[in-house]
Structures are given as structure tokens and as C-alpha cells.
Design a protein around this motif. Structure first.
Motif, PDB file in Angstrom:
ATOM      1  N   PRO A 114      -1.945   2.447  -5.930  1.00  0.00           N
ATOM      2  CA  PRO A 114      -1.078   1.298  -5.639  1.00  0.00           C
ATOM      3  C   PRO A 114       0.392   1.705  -5.814  1.00  0.00           C
ATOM      4  O   PRO A 114       0.732   2.478  -6.710  1.00  0.00           O
ATOM      5  CB  PRO A 114      -1.504   0.261  -6.673  1.00  0.00           C
ATOM      6  N   VAL A 115       1.264   1.174  -4.945  1.00  0.00           N
ATOM      7  CA  VAL A 115       2.676   1.564  -4.896  1.00  0.00           C
ATOM      8  C   VAL A 115       3.553   0.439  -5.454  1.00  0.00           C
ATOM      9  O   VAL A 115       3.340  -0.738  -5.160  1.00  0.00           O
ATOM     10  CB  VAL A 115       3.090   1.894  -3.443  1.00  0.00           C
ATOM     11  N   TYR A 116       4.589   0.847  -6.231  1.00  0.00           N
ATOM     12  CA  TYR A 116       5.508  -0.088  -6.899  1.00  0.00           C
ATOM     13  C   TYR A 116       6.950   0.385  -6.752  1.00  0.00           C
ATOM     14  O   TYR A 116       7.209   1.564  -6.521  1.00  0.00           O
ATOM     15  CB  TYR A 116       5.222  -0.148  -8.407  1.00  0.00           C
ATOM     16  N   THR A 154      13.497   4.135  -4.758  1.00  0.00           N
ATOM     17  CA  THR A 154      12.381   5.007  -5.114  1.00  0.00           C
ATOM     18  C   THR A 154      11.123   4.193  -5.377  1.00  0.00           C
ATOM     19  O   THR A 154      11.180   3.115  -5.973  1.00  0.00           O
ATOM     20  CB  THR A 154      12.760   5.819  -6.368  1.00  0.00           C
ATOM     21  N   LEU A 155       9.969   4.732  -4.955  1.00  0.00           N
ATOM     22  CA  LEU A 155       8.679   4.082  -5.176  1.00  0.00           C
ATOM     23  C   LEU A 155       7.845   4.910  -6.151  1.00  0.00           C
ATOM     24  O   LEU A 155       7.960   6.126  -6.210  1.00  0.00           O
ATOM     25  CB  LEU A 155       7.962   3.873  -3.850  1.00  0.00           C
ATOM     26  N   TYR A 156       6.987   4.207  -6.906  1.00  0.00           N
ATOM     27  CA  TYR A 156       6.274   4.794  -8.038  1.00  0.00           C
ATOM     28  C   TYR A 156       4.790   4.469  -8.010  1.00  0.00           C
ATOM     29  O   TYR A 156       4.341   3.550  -7.327  1.00  0.00           O
ATOM     30  CB  TYR A 156       6.842   4.227  -9.350  1.00  0.00           C
ATOM     31  N   ARG A 157       4.037   5.197  -8.831  1.00  0.00           N
ATOM     32  CA  ARG A 157       2.627   4.911  -9.105  1.00  0.00           C
ATOM     33  C   ARG A 157       2.467   4.779 -10.613  1.00  0.00           C
ATOM     34  O   ARG A 157       3.297   5.246 -11.397  1.00  0.00           O
ATOM     35  CB  ARG A 157       1.715   6.000  -8.560  1.00  0.00           C
ATOM     36  N   SER A 191      -9.298   2.481  -5.328  1.00  0.00           N
ATOM     37  CA  SER A 191      -7.957   1.935  -5.537  1.00  0.00           C
ATOM     38  C   SER A 191      -8.063   0.648  -6.336  1.00  0.00           C
ATOM     39  O   SER A 191      -8.842  -0.244  -6.001  1.00  0.00           O
ATOM     40  CB  SER A 191      -7.291   1.641  -4.195  1.00  0.00           C
ATOM     41  N   ARG A 192      -7.276   0.591  -7.442  1.00  0.00           N
ATOM     42  CA  ARG A 192      -7.309  -0.596  -8.310  1.00  0.00           C
ATOM     43  C   ARG A 192      -5.961  -0.705  -9.004  1.00  0.00           C
ATOM     44  O   ARG A 192      -5.418   0.276  -9.483  1.00  0.00           O
ATOM     45  CB  ARG A 192      -8.411  -0.443  -9.350  1.00  0.00           C
ATOM     46  N   THR A 193      -5.423  -1.923  -9.051  1.00  0.00           N
ATOM     47  CA  THR A 193      -4.176  -2.179  -9.755  1.00  0.00           C
ATOM     48  C   THR A 193      -4.455  -2.848 -11.095  1.00  0.00           C
ATOM     49  O   THR A 193      -5.410  -3.621 -11.219  1.00  0.00           O
ATOM     50  CB  THR A 193      -3.213  -3.055  -8.930  1.00  0.00           C
ATOM     51  N   THR A 194      -3.634  -2.531 -12.081  1.00  0.00           N
ATOM     52  CA  THR A 194      -3.731  -3.163 -13.400  1.00  0.00           C
ATOM     53  C   THR A 194      -2.406  -3.806 -13.789  1.00  0.00           C
ATOM     54  O   THR A 194      -2.257  -4.269 -14.915  1.00  0.00           O
ATOM     55  CB  THR A 194      -4.118  -2.127 -14.478  1.00  0.00           C
ATOM     56  N   CYS A 195      -1.442  -3.851 -12.870  1.00  0.00           N
ATOM     57  CA  CYS A 195      -0.102  -4.361 -13.149  1.00  0.00           C
ATOM     58  C   CYS A 195       0.048  -5.774 -12.602  1.00  0.00           C
ATOM     59  O   CYS A 195       0.151  -5.971 -11.388  1.00  0.00           O
ATOM     60  CB  CYS A 195       0.938  -3.414 -12.543  1.00  0.00           C
TER      61      CYS A 195
END
Length: 177
Positions: A141-143, A80-83, A92-96
Motif C-alpha cells: 500500500p502507498v502513502y 515523495t511516496l512511502y510504504r 496486499s494489506r493495510t494496517t494504517c
């Protein structure tokens, strides 16, 4: 039906798009212009290559039916993929990063994304601080969640009230968008 989307690093605030007239192929992948192309995407059955800074390169993104949440997005191995709601989808910006990226590995791409059941106009990339390119869906962004032990697990759903399973549009699969 699967598709391949070529991605461009230019203007990566918006999802990369292929011309509307582009023919659909049995398997589609997307090339990411101006991105490193020193490796190949992993194909089904092989363990995805990982990045020491957190993240991995999956074989594909797929729309998959889930009994609890409806249609969700999984990687080529069925995980499974998450946001993350602390990220942004416009722009679009990532903070992780760091420990977060180890627990929630970013889904990365070098130069193409193979996808099934996902609208190509929803796919894009952003460049991370380590120079890698993270896949975005609907700008998010996808995780993947490191604690999902097997394909189909959704143990990352609603973790800390900020992590949510993705629908094929990039919205929350639980409908809370």
C-alpha cells in the motif's frame, strides 16, 4: 513516457495488469473496474482531493531521481511516496487507519492511475475499510507523509524504522529490502 493503468477490484491481492501487448501511450492511466467512478483524477496544478477518513487522490505516480536515495516514487505534485513495513505485500494489506491515515495519507484511486517510469505490472489496488481503493506498488500500500512540507522532501524516510521511501518496483528506495 507516461501511462494509464486500468485497475480491477477483483482479485486485488495481486497487482492489476494490462496485456503485455497493450500499446504504450504518451500518458497512461489505468481504469479500476468495479470501483466508484463518481469523480475524476485531479490534474497537475490543482490541489488533490482529500478523503475525510485520511487519504487523497493524486494526479499521477512518477519515478523521480533523488540525490540521496536514487530513483523514488512521487505523486503528480512531486511529493515523495512511502510504504509501511507493518503492512503486507503478499497478500496486499493495510494496517494504517484513523490517526495513522491522517499523518500518512493513503494514495487512493477511483478508476485509473496515471503513471510515469513505473512498470504497470507492479501497480494494483486494495479496498480499504471505508470502501475507498488504495494504490499498491509491488503489492505494498502507498502513502504520502503529511510532514513533507514541499515537493522532494523525504522526511518520512525510516520514520520509526517502519516507513520507507518507495522505489518504482515497490521495494525500499534505500535498498534495505
Amino acid at each position: 513516457m507516461s501511462a494509464v493503468l486500468a485497475l480491477s477490484a477483483c482479485g486485488n491481492d495481486a497487482p492489476a495488469q494490462l496485456p503485455a501487448s497493450a500499446p504504450a501511450a504518451p500518458a497512461t492511466s489505468a481504469a479500476a473496474g468495479n470501483q466508484p467512478s463518481d469523480g475524476q483524477q485531479q490534474q497537475g496544478g490543482a490541489a488533490p482531493e482529500t478523503n475525510p477518513n485520511g487519504g487523497y487522490w493524486p494526479a499521477s505516480l512518477n519515478a523521480t531521481d533523488n540525490k540521496k536515495l536514487g530513483t523514488i516514487v512521487t505523486d503528480g505534485d512531486g511529493f515523495t511516496l512511502y510504504r509501511f513495513d507493518k503492512d503486507s505485500n503478499h497478500p496486499s494489506r493495510t494496517t494504517c487507519f484513523d490517526a495513522c491515515a491522517k499523518k500518512w495519507p493513503p494514495v487512493l484511486t477511483r478508476n485509473k492511475i496515471v503513471f510515469n517510469g513505473i512498470d504497470r505490472s507492479a501497480l494494483g489496488t486494495i479496498q480499504r475499510s471505508d470502501g475507498t481503493y488504495q494504490v499498491t506498488l509491488g503489492g505494498w500500500p502507498v502513502y504520502r507523509f503529511a510532514d513533507d512540507a514541499k515537493p522532494g522532501d523525504i522526511s518520512g524516510e525510516a520514520v520509526q524504522g517502519t516507513w520507507f521511501t518507495l522505489s518504482p518496483s515497490g521495494k525500499k528506495a534505500n535498498g534495505d529490502d
